[in-house]
Design an enzyme around this catalytic site. Sequence first.
Site, mmCIF file in Angstrom:
data_model
loop_
_atom_site.group_PDB
_atom_site.id
_atom_site.type_symbol
_atom_site.label_atom_id
_atom_site.label_comp_id
_atom_site.label_asym_id
_atom_site.label_seq_id
_atom_site.Cartn_x
_atom_site.Cartn_y
_atom_site.Cartn_z
ATOM 1 N N LYS A 120 -13.990 14.698 5.363
ATOM 2 C CA LYS A 120 -13.328 15.828 5.217
ATOM 3 C C LYS A 120 -13.222 16.769 6.437
ATOM 4 C CE LYS A 120 -14.930 19.279 2.396
ATOM 5 N NZ LYS A 120 -15.329 20.257 3.475
ATOM 6 N N GLU A 189 -10.924 27.020 -0.609
ATOM 7 C CA GLU A 189 -12.121 27.604 -0.844
ATOM 8 C C GLU A 189 -12.048 29.215 -0.887
ATOM 9 O OE1 GLU A 189 -15.577 26.174 1.450
ATOM 10 O OE2 GLU A 189 -16.697 27.978 0.786
HETATM 11 O O1 KIV Z 1 -19.822 21.356 2.821
HETATM 12 C C1 KIV Z 1 -19.522 21.738 1.637
HETATM 13 O O2 KIV Z 1 -20.323 21.755 0.781
HETATM 14 C C2 KIV Z 1 -18.231 22.158 1.367
HETATM 15 C C3 KIV Z 1 -17.709 22.611 -0.072
HETATM 16 C C4 KIV Z 1 -18.048 23.802 -0.314
HETATM 17 C C5 KIV Z 1 -16.486 22.163 -0.308
HETATM 18 O O3 KIV Z 1 -17.466 21.833 2.168
#
Ligand code: KIV
Length: 271
Positions: A120, A189
């Site tokens: 991600k 978010e």
């Molecule tokens: O790093 C993380 O925990 C995240 C979530 C808040 C989606 O990116």
Amino acid sequence: MSVHQEIRKVTTHRLTEMKSRGEKIAMLTAYDYSLARLVDEAGVDVILVGDSASNVMAGNETTLPITLDQMIYHGASVVRAVKRALVVVDLPFGTYQGNSRAALNSAIRIMKETAADAVKLEGGKEVIKSVKRILTAGIPVMGHLGLMPQSINKYGTYAVRAKDEEEAEKLIEDALLLQEAGCFSVVLEKIPASLGKAVAEKLSIPVIGIGAGGNVDGQVLVLHDMLGITQQFSPRFLRRYASLADTVHEAVGKYADDVRAGNFPSEKESY
Ligand code: KIV
């Protein structure tokens, strides 16, 4: 037929099917073997090894200091524990922005050294070259828009994003760009619920919200927040499902009292 049911691993394809069937996706973070095992056994669909490890595991103020090596350590620990959930590892700050070759190398290290299922990263148009280059190696990519904690020094605040029309329009354009590039999902978010709903309706890939309202395709929370291990952090979107800080304080307090009083160990607990 075997008595033991085969565990069917969640795939990116299965998440898309869930969206088309209107089934909501449950996602949580995890950073270590022991809790990842419990989270997986409890049946979440996606486990995110978030760079929020920088906050909840290392005690940093922001997500910026965590390194690629540290994310790989957390990712590999989680992967060793997980049988069913799709495991996604965050690309940390500074490992993918501005240089798509470096982004590809970072993503390849994560996939090789953790055996995770996907990565991600945060951002839209600004990082689209990196997203495309990572995808050329067959690495599934999840996007992240709205409040992007790696950009905290630009925003100066963790307040709700995209409340004005200009930022909301850019967010929609970015979400479409990420989908066209080939991302399998996008996290949104801390944005208005109406915008979360609009994006989820426009995209065919699953949209996972954290503070993006109930009309998206799934939800994610930081594990330590929802279990009530962290206590200081109380945004409106957070629902606490347990008060583990109280449980730990009580258990550790009792143990210390027993040790000090000479009540532990007993004869039965001795060799
Ligand atoms: O790093 C993380 O925990 C995240 C979530 C808040 C989606 O990116």
